[in-house]
Scaffold this active site. Sequence first.
Site, PDB file in Angstrom:
ATOM      1  CG  ASP A 195      -1.659   1.197   1.562  1.00 28.32           C
ATOM      2  OD1 ASP A 195      -1.862   2.000   0.642  1.00 28.32           O
ATOM      3  OD2 ASP A 195      -2.081   1.360   2.728  1.00 28.32           O
ATOM      4  CG  ASN A 234     -12.629   4.982  11.537  1.00 27.02           C
ATOM      5  OD1 ASN A 234     -12.350   4.135  12.384  1.00 27.02           O
ATOM      6  ND2 ASN A 234     -11.807   5.937  11.194  1.00 27.02           N
ATOM      7  CG  HIS A 368      -3.821   4.437   3.971  1.00 25.46           C
ATOM      8  ND1 HIS A 368      -4.018   3.346   3.158  1.00 25.46           N
ATOM      9  CD2 HIS A 368      -4.991   5.125   3.995  1.00 25.46           C
ATOM     10  CE1 HIS A 368      -5.263   3.381   2.700  1.00 25.46           C
ATOM     11  NE2 HIS A 368      -5.876   4.444   3.202  1.00 25.46           N
ATOM     12  CG  HIS A 390      -3.648  -0.290  -2.784  1.00 25.04           C
ATOM     13  ND1 HIS A 390      -4.012  -0.964  -1.656  1.00 25.04           N
ATOM     14  CD2 HIS A 390      -3.947  -1.126  -3.813  1.00 25.04           C
ATOM     15  CE1 HIS A 390      -4.496  -2.156  -1.979  1.00 25.04           C
ATOM     16  NE2 HIS A 390      -4.467  -2.264  -3.290  1.00 25.04           N
TER      17      HIS A 390
END
Length: 555
Positions: A195, A234, A368, A390
Site C-alpha cells: 500500500d 470507521n 495508512h 494503491h
Amino acid sequence: MSKNEQKLLIIPLGGIGEIGKNMTVIQYEKEILVIDAGLMFPEEEMLGVDMVIPDITYLVENKDFIKGIIITHGHEDHIGALPYVLQQINAPLYGTRLTMGLVEVKLKETKFKKNIAINVIKPPASVKIGNFTVDFFRVNHSIPDSVGVAIYTPVGTVCHTGDFKFDQTPVDGKIADLHKLAELGTKGVLALLSDSTNAERQGYTMSERVVGSTIEEIFGRAKGRIIVATFASNIHRIQQVIDAAFKFGRKVAVVGRSMVNVVNIALNLGYLSIPKDLLMELDDIQKLPNEKVVIITTGSQGEPMSALTRMAMCEHKKVEIIPGDTVLIAATPIPGNEKFVARTIDHLFKQGAEVIYEAISGVHVSGHASQEELKLMLNLVKPKYFIPVHGEYRHLIHHANLAKEVGIPEGNIFIPENGRIVELTKDSARLAGKVTAGKVMVDGLGVGDVGNIVLRDRKQLAQDGILIVVVTIDKETTEVVAGPDIISRGFVYVRESEVLMEQSREIVRQALRKCQEEEITEWSTIKSQVRDTLGKFLFEQTRRRPMILPIIMEV
C-alpha cells in the site's frame, strides 16, 4: 528464459496511479486469483457519473480460470465493484467476518440475485484455493478485520499487504501479525505488493487511540449537543465516540443510511460494544436536553446528499443546527472532496456551530502506513521483487524510492500501469505485454454506456448550452414549409436576445437555400451545413460554441 520455465503473472486492473478501484490479478498457468474489487469516486469532469469501476474484460474472457476473489477489507474502494463484477463472473469470495457482512449488505442493496459462495476467514488462516495456498494475516487499518495475504505458488510466494498501518495500541487490541510477516521474510518472498497511499508522509502514522483522547477532551468541554461526522466504516472511531458519550452521560442517535447499516452489522457481529439504552432513535433523543445528546452522522466528505450537509444547509427533516452545537468532523477529505468539505464547514459556522475539523485538531488519524512503517514492512518481508500499489503515481515513486533505501535493487522494482503484466519466474521478472484495463463509468442503471464522447457532450452542454433548430421541408420540392424555429437552453436568455435569434434564423434559411441551389437532398449533409454555418456565426457573435442539433422534418 526457457520456454518451459514456470511463469507467474501479476496484473493490476486498478489501483495503480489512482486512489480507488483496487483490483489485482494473480495468475499461474490456467488459474486466476483476484484480490479486491473496488470502486473509485468520479472526478470533477465526470459530469453525472455516480462511480467508476475497473474494466474487467480480461476477467470475463478468462472467467473459467478464476478460482476465487479475495477481499482484504470492507472499504468501498475494495468491495464497491463487486455487484457489477459478480454479474459477469461467478467466483467464490474469501474474506473476514465483518468484510463479508458488509459485502452481503451491499449485494442485497443492489438486489443481487445470483448465489455466490461466501467463505468467512478468521486470521491467521491458511486456505487452499485451486492450486494456490493462501495465508491470511491480520493488519491494522481504519476498519476492523483488515487482512493482508501471502499466496504460495509453484514459482514463489507473493505477499499483498492490503491497506495497512502498524498500530501498536489499536482500539480493539488486535495488532498486526508481525510474526507472520517476519516468518514470510525468513522463508523468502518472491514479490511484495504494498500500500502506497501515505508514501509521501514522513515518520509513523499515529495510533487510532490518540483520537480517543481528543474526542474525550472535546466531549468534556462541550456545553450543547455534539454532532460527530465520520466514515461509516470507521468502527473503531464510532466505538470511541460511544465510549466518550457513556463517560459523560450522553445518549447517542445514529443518522444516515450507510452509518445505520454499518452500526447494525457491527453490533450484530460483535465488533461494536454499546452499553444498554445508550442508543436512541433520533425522534426520542430530540426530547432530551442538548447537553445529553450525541448524534453520529455521515457526511464527513461534504457529499451533497449526506445527513451532515443537509443539516448545514438547513434541509434536514429532523436535525437543525443551532448555536451552541459542537460539530466534530473526524475524517480527512478524500482528494477531490476538499471544496465540498470546506463549503459544509462554512455553512455550519454560519448556523452558529463550533466546528472542529482535521486541519485544526487531532480528530483524525490515517489508516495508512507512513514512510517508516512502509520501510518496516519491506524489511520484515524482504522481497526479491517489489511492486508498489494503491496510490497515485507520485505515491508509487516515493514508495519505490523507500524500497531502494532499504536495499532493494532498482532493477527489481516495478511500477506497472493498470493492465500491464508483470511476469515472474523463480529468478527473473519483467514487464510483458498488456491486457485490457481502464475505467468503466456507472451512471444510474447504465454500466459502461457513458464514455469519453458522452462526457465530452455533457461538458459542452454544461459550458455553452444547446440550440435546437427545427425546420419542416416539402419532400417533393425541398422548399421550407415551416420554420426555422430555434429553441435555446443554457446558451442565451431568448427574451433578451431576440435580434440574435432572428439573425440565427436568417443564417439557417441561407444555408438551406444554398443546399437547395446545389441540389443537396441528403439529410445528413443538410444538417451538417446548417450546423457548421450557424456554429460559425454564433461563435463570431458570442465567442461561445453551443451544441447545435438540427431537426429536419419532411411533409
